[in-house]
Design a protein around this motif. Structure first.
Motif, PDB file in Angstrom:
ATOM      1  N   GLN A   1     -53.532  32.448  62.970  1.00 38.77           N
ATOM      2  CA  GLN A   1     -52.596  32.721  64.062  1.00 38.77           C
ATOM      3  C   GLN A   1     -53.295  33.279  65.301  1.00 38.77           C
ATOM      4  O   GLN A   1     -52.683  33.416  66.360  1.00 38.77           O
ATOM      5  N   ASP A   2     -54.597  33.583  65.161  1.00 39.54           N
ATOM      6  CA  ASP A   2     -55.385  34.138  66.261  1.00 39.54           C
ATOM      7  C   ASP A   2     -56.499  33.167  66.658  1.00 39.54           C
ATOM      8  O   ASP A   2     -57.511  33.557  67.214  1.00 39.54           O
TER       9      ASP A   2
ATOM     10  N   ALA B   1     -65.846  38.863  55.284  1.00 40.18           N
ATOM     11  CA  ALA B   1     -64.388  38.766  55.413  1.00 40.18           C
ATOM     12  C   ALA B   1     -63.704  38.376  54.113  1.00 40.18           C
ATOM     13  O   ALA B   1     -62.616  38.886  53.802  1.00 40.18           O
ATOM     14  N   TYR B   2     -64.319  37.461  53.344  1.00 42.01           N
ATOM     15  CA  TYR B   2     -63.649  36.887  52.184  1.00 42.01           C
ATOM     16  C   TYR B   2     -64.352  37.163  50.856  1.00 42.01           C
ATOM     17  O   TYR B   2     -63.888  36.701  49.818  1.00 42.01           O
ATOM     18  N   ASP B   3     -65.476  37.879  50.883  1.00 41.26           N
ATOM     19  CA  ASP B   3     -66.272  38.118  49.667  1.00 41.26           C
ATOM     20  C   ASP B   3     -66.727  36.817  49.015  1.00 41.26           C
ATOM     21  O   ASP B   3     -66.787  36.700  47.785  1.00 41.26           O
TER      22      ASP B   3
ATOM     23  N   ALA C   1     -56.781  32.252  52.888  1.00 39.88           N
ATOM     24  CA  ALA C   1     -57.692  33.274  53.411  1.00 39.88           C
ATOM     25  C   ALA C   1     -57.489  33.476  54.902  1.00 39.88           C
ATOM     26  O   ALA C   1     -57.541  34.607  55.407  1.00 39.88           O
ATOM     27  N   ARG C   2     -57.205  32.401  55.624  1.00 44.10           N
ATOM     28  CA  ARG C   2     -57.059  32.492  57.076  1.00 44.10           C
ATOM     29  C   ARG C   2     -55.699  33.054  57.499  1.00 44.10           C
ATOM     30  O   ARG C   2     -55.472  33.290  58.679  1.00 44.10           O
ATOM     31  N   ARG C   3     -54.820  33.282  56.538  1.00 45.18           N
ATOM     32  CA  ARG C   3     -53.550  33.929  56.875  1.00 45.18           C
ATOM     33  C   ARG C   3     -53.691  35.436  56.999  1.00 45.18           C
ATOM     34  O   ARG C   3     -52.825  36.105  57.567  1.00 45.18           O
ATOM     35  N   ALA C   4     -54.771  35.990  56.452  1.00 40.58           N
ATOM     36  CA  ALA C   4     -55.009  37.426  56.553  1.00 40.58           C
ATOM     37  C   ALA C   4     -55.296  37.799  58.005  1.00 40.58           C
ATOM     38  O   ALA C   4     -55.989  37.085  58.723  1.00 40.58           O
ATOM     39  N   ARG C   5     -54.748  38.924  58.435  1.00 45.05           N
ATOM     40  CA  ARG C   5     -54.947  39.352  59.822  1.00 45.05           C
ATOM     41  C   ARG C   5     -56.299  40.034  60.004  1.00 45.05           C
ATOM     42  O   ARG C   5     -56.926  40.483  59.056  1.00 45.05           O
TER      43      ARG C   5
END
Length: 429
Positions: free
Chosen positions: A258-259, A319-321, A345-349
């Motif tokens: 979203q960013d 970011a994602y380990d 994973a890309r939904r995390a802010r």
């Protein structure tokens, strides 16, 4: 290790031929992949152009300038690597441009990476453009240099009238599309310039159609048939805040969907993943790889395939380990890519970023002990090291709730580094 030892071929360093977890890492800068390998439980010996202070904590490292007395080159690195007994070897930039040297590295060792034959194909800009365009991938036009020009079409869909090579003198490149002049053995954006109509094109260069958009990259693991994407990032290119200029690579920012920095993120993400799969199917890529692209109007245009570990990958680890080196070994030994849900994973802010800080002026490095204790600083130079203007000083990291705030934090951190560099310069004047 001395230059004399390296030249005589003495086996003065040993990784342990019987140790299945011992690996030799070779390339311009090996610190990031070394961190990942150590986290995966490997014992590391490295040959590179820096041998930075923080890397000394990861295992043995041979710095070509400091330990061997020669400037970094792939040829010098391969020669030094041949003095080290090790059962497995992995390469990073810039060995993808030297298939014959990769073959030399692999003599008597397990090669953890794409083979020389794969590199020959995947680093041919015209061949890549033509092959992937046939698979429906958006690719800028590429013209091969030499006595004439081989036509690989343009992003707008122009194609050569024949599948054979077609002669195109540089003065007859179609207009008004702008073109970039790029070294065939490209890396990090160095040596890329805008081409001026009528300008000669050397045999070691290509012309690539300039796409006006947002630069990005997708990184993925592969097993020769399937691609497993695990991060999508925006690239920082030529940013003066970090001492870069032109088309120089200077960092990445990994942010939430979203960013995203480009229009129609869902489409860019979907087509980038499809692009990675097409590249794996076409070239048989294994291990971890990256693709640089430029997103324009929701379409990612493939700029370059990097068939090895890339600088963006450590952001996925933060970011994602994601266990990047473990994925690399698995892909190179035939295991299927990790089932990683990139969309979830890309939904995390939040955002995480890195930037390479380049010297704005020549400087002699002071005490960097405090830098070693900072988890957001890497590639820490040695005290007394002379770093010329335009050369990398260190790598910095930052986080933020948004990509914009993360970028601002990187800029602030870079400013503090430059303040310290200026202080060292004044004291040494």
């Amino acid at each position: 290790m001395t230059a004399r030892d390296a030249g005589s071929g003495k086996r003065e360093a040993r990784c342990g031929m019987r140790d299945a977890t011992a690996v030799l890492l070779v390339g311009v800068s090996t610190r990031a992949i070394a961190e990942s390998a150590v986290c995966a439980g490997y014992t590391v010996t490295a040959v590179d152009g820096f041998g930075d202070r923080d890397q000394l904590r990861l295992g043995r490292v041979v710095s070509l300038p400091r330990d061997v007395g020669v400037a970094y080159s792939a040829h010098h690195a391969a020669r030094a690597a041949c003095t080290i007994d090790c059962n497995a070897v992995a390469y990073v930039s810039n060995f993808e441009n030297h298939p014959r040297l990769v073959a030399r590295l692999a003599e008597g060792r397990q090669l953890l990476g794409n083979s020389p034959a794969v590199l020959e194909r995947v680093r041919d800009p015209v061949g890549v453009a033509r092959a992937l365009r046939e698979r429906g991938v958006a690719v800028p036009g590429v013209r091969d240099a030499g006595s004439g020009m081989r036509d690989a079409g343009t992003a707008s869909g122009e194609r050569a009238s024949s599948p054979r090579a077609v002669a195109h003198p540089a003065s007859r490149i179609p207009h008004p599309a702008p073109w970039l002049l790029k070294p065939r053995a490209s890396g990090g954006g160095h040596g890329i310039t805008r081409w001026r109509a009528g300008e000669p094109v050397a045999a070691h260069a290509v012309l690539q159609e300039y796409i006006d958009g947002v630069p990005g990259s997708i990184v993925f693991a592969a097993d020769g048939a399937r691609a497993g994407p695990f991060a999508l990032t925006r690239q920082l290119i030529g940013d003066a805040a970090f001492g870069a200029s032109g088309f120089m690579y200077c960092g990445n920012i990994l942010s939430a969907a979203q960013d995203a920095p480009w229009a129609d993120d869902a489409r860019v993400a979907e087509q980038s993943c499809a692009m990675a799969q097409a590249a794996v199917e076409e070239f048989g890529l294994v291990g971890v790889n990256g693709i640089d692209f430029v997103a324009r109007n929701g379409v990612p245009y493939l700029v370059e395939i990097n068939p090895r570990y890339t600088a963006a990958m450590e952001l996925a680890e933060r970011a994602y380990d994601v266990p990047v080196f473990r994925l690399h070994v698995s892909g190179c030994t035939g295991a299927a890519p990790m089932a990683f849900d990139l969309a979830s994973a890309r939904r995390a802010r939040g955002a995480v970023g890195k930037a390479i800080v380049y010297a704005r002026r020549t400087v002699v490095i002071g005490d960097t002990h405090r830098w070693l204790e900072d988890d957001d600083m890497r590639d820490v130079p040695h005290a007394g090291e002379r770093i010329a203007r335009g050369r990398p000083v260190c790598t910095i990291f930052a986080r933020g709730p948004t990509a914009e705030s993360c970028y601002a934090a990187l800029v602030r951190r870079a400013e503090r580094v430059y303040e310290e560099l200026d202080g060292w310069r004044r004291r040494s004047a």
